[in-house]
Design an enzyme around this catalytic site. Structure first.
Site, PDB file in Angstrom:
ATOM      1  N   MET A  79      48.219 102.459  21.518  1.00 35.75           N
ATOM      2  CA  MET A  79      47.832 103.715  22.168  1.00 35.75           C
ATOM      3  C   MET A  79      48.748 103.989  23.362  1.00 35.75           C
ATOM      4  SD  MET A  79      43.756 104.099  21.783  1.00 35.75           S
ATOM      5  CE  MET A  79      43.297 103.035  23.118  1.00 35.75           C
ATOM      6  N   GLY A  80      49.870 103.275  23.427  1.00 38.42           N
ATOM      7  CA  GLY A  80      50.845 103.549  24.477  1.00 38.42           C
ATOM      8  C   GLY A  80      50.497 102.936  25.816  1.00 38.42           C
ATOM      9  N   GLY A  92      52.041  92.587  26.493  1.00 34.87           N
ATOM     10  CA  GLY A  92      51.192  92.218  25.352  1.00 34.87           C
ATOM     11  C   GLY A  92      51.604  93.009  24.118  1.00 34.87           C
ATOM     12  N   HIS A  93      51.739  94.320  24.284  1.00 34.50           N
ATOM     13  CA  HIS A  93      52.182  95.168  23.166  1.00 34.50           C
ATOM     14  C   HIS A  93      53.570  94.733  22.691  1.00 34.50           C
ATOM     15  CE1 HIS A  93      49.534  98.183  25.393  1.00 34.50           C
ATOM     16  NE2 HIS A  93      48.984  98.155  24.198  1.00 34.50           N
ATOM     17  N   LYS A 153      43.618  89.924  21.600  1.00 36.67           N
ATOM     18  CA  LYS A 153      42.922  90.513  22.757  1.00 36.67           C
ATOM     19  C   LYS A 153      41.727  91.346  22.279  1.00 36.67           C
ATOM     20  CE  LYS A 153      42.242  92.840  26.667  1.00 36.67           C
ATOM     21  NZ  LYS A 153      41.993  94.187  26.224  1.00 36.67           N
ATOM     22  N   GLN A 174      38.315  93.900  16.666  1.00 37.65           N
ATOM     23  CA  GLN A 174      39.136  94.917  15.996  1.00 37.65           C
ATOM     24  C   GLN A 174      40.027  94.260  14.937  1.00 37.65           C
ATOM     25  OE1 GLN A 174      41.243  98.282  18.073  1.00 37.65           O
ATOM     26  NE2 GLN A 174      42.978  96.902  17.843  1.00 37.65           N
ATOM     27  N   MET A 194      46.402  91.141  29.745  1.00 42.78           N
ATOM     28  CA  MET A 194      47.083  92.417  29.977  1.00 42.78           C
ATOM     29  C   MET A 194      46.346  93.522  29.245  1.00 42.78           C
ATOM     30  SD  MET A 194      51.092  91.664  29.954  1.00 42.78           S
ATOM     31  CE  MET A 194      51.778  90.545  31.162  1.00 42.78           C
ATOM     32  N   SER A 195      46.195  94.657  29.908  1.00 44.42           N
ATOM     33  CA  SER A 195      45.521  95.805  29.299  1.00 44.42           C
ATOM     34  C   SER A 195      46.002  97.073  29.999  1.00 44.42           C
ATOM     35  CB  SER A 195      44.003  95.663  29.489  1.00 44.42           C
ATOM     36  OG  SER A 195      43.379  96.915  29.287  1.00 44.42           O
ATOM     37  N   ARG A 250      44.258  99.405  30.710  1.00 41.55           N
ATOM     38  CA  ARG A 250      43.195  99.826  31.635  1.00 41.55           C
ATOM     39  C   ARG A 250      43.265  99.097  32.978  1.00 41.55           C
ATOM     40  NH1 ARG A 250      40.051 100.438  26.567  1.00 41.55           N
ATOM     41  NH2 ARG A 250      39.532 102.652  26.437  1.00 41.55           N
TER      42      ARG A 250
END
Ligand code: AMP
Length: 273
Positions: A21-22, A27-28, A140, A144, A175-176, A178
């Protein structure tokens, strides 16, 4: 996108997909690096998916940084970035969804009704558009990942699903995107989830506690000590595949938790045994 992907497939190129989701962090990017190892073409998607946010959630204020994301993805080795518009993915008359049942009724699914239906629908659409050979998701978001694996198995998608380990900040906070909502003091307190998980793992490893109820109470105390304002949504000890609660901690047990800190809802998890 479909046309390009069919061309790659015709050239026998293995396509790896990393849906996001950008507002990307390391992490991504670790997912992109893993995808690169197992595929010829790595496609990352950036799509803040309205279907997985409830009306009261943070869809509108979800952080976005397309320019920064593109630079990061380039550095990490993505070949293509797919950034569809909401109207392209969900035209006005859109009316179909994909839903995994049982395992979406607990944990995140219980707290966020409709969330997983939004996730499985968008990922199914991405799978149909891109037809990747493999897709990488992060541990994470443990539930999901489990739900998407189930969707792939149940719907016979010929796609290998890789679950990548959680990348953490130096102090242990997962890491997030948010995390950027916190001010510096709140950010320090956000480490409480990690501390509670590490405590649980240590207790189980040293055979000190194997009763989930006891563990849960001790974890709540740790969280409240670090962040008195924390509101605990759930702390659960479950089987990694069926997501059923464990009465005793057994091998495979995943401890997962969701905590609201200063209006920001964080999730994290750890394999205890
Ligand atoms: P999101 O952009 O939050 O939807 O996340 C996109 C993908 O990155 C999902 O598969 C997440 O599980 C994964 N992810 C998010 N945070 C992390 C992290 N700290 N470490 C590893 N993977 C992550």
């Amino acid at each position: 996108m479909q046309f390009r992907c069919r061309q790659f497939a015709a050239q026998d190129k293995r396509i790896g997909l990393v849906p996001t989701m950008g507002f990307l962090h390391d992490g991504h990017l670790s997912l992109v690096k893993i995808a690169r190892r197992y595929s010829d073409i790595v496609i990352a998607s950036i799509f803040v998916n309205p279907a997985q946010f409830a009306p009261h959630e943070d869809f509108d204020r979800y952080p976005r940084d397309e320019k920064g994301d593109l630079a990061k993805l380039k550095r990490a080795g993505a070949n293509i970035v797919f950034i569809p518009k909401v109207q392209e993915i969900y035209p006005p008359d859109f009316q179909t969804s994909v839903a995994v049942e049982k395992i979406t009724g607990v944990l995140e699914g219980e707290s966020r009704p409709g969330h997983f239906k939004g996730v499985t629908t968008i990922v199914a659409k991405l799978f149909n558009i891109i037809r990747p050979d493999l897709a990488v998701f992060g541990m994470k978001d443990f539930q999901q990942a489990t739900v998407l694996k189930k969707m792939v198995a149940d719907l016979d998608y010929p796609i290998k699903v890789i679950i990548a380990p959680t990348v953490r900040e130096k102090d242990g906070l997962a890491m997030s995107s948010r995390n950027k909502y916190f001010n510096p003091n709140q950010r320090k307190e956000a480490v409480c989830l990690y501390h509670a998980l590490v405590f649980a793992k240590k207790m189980v490893k040293n055979n000190k506690i194997s009763d989930p109820k006891l563990l849960k109470n001790r974890m709540i105390r740790i969280i409240k000590d670090i962040c008195p304002a924390a509101e605990i949504d759930y702390i659960a000890f479950t089987d990694p595949v069926t997501l059923t609660p464990m009465k005793q901690i057994k091998p495979g047990c995943i401890c997962s938790l969701a905590v609201r800190l200063y209006k920001v809802r964080l999730i994290d998890n750890m394999k205890l045994l």
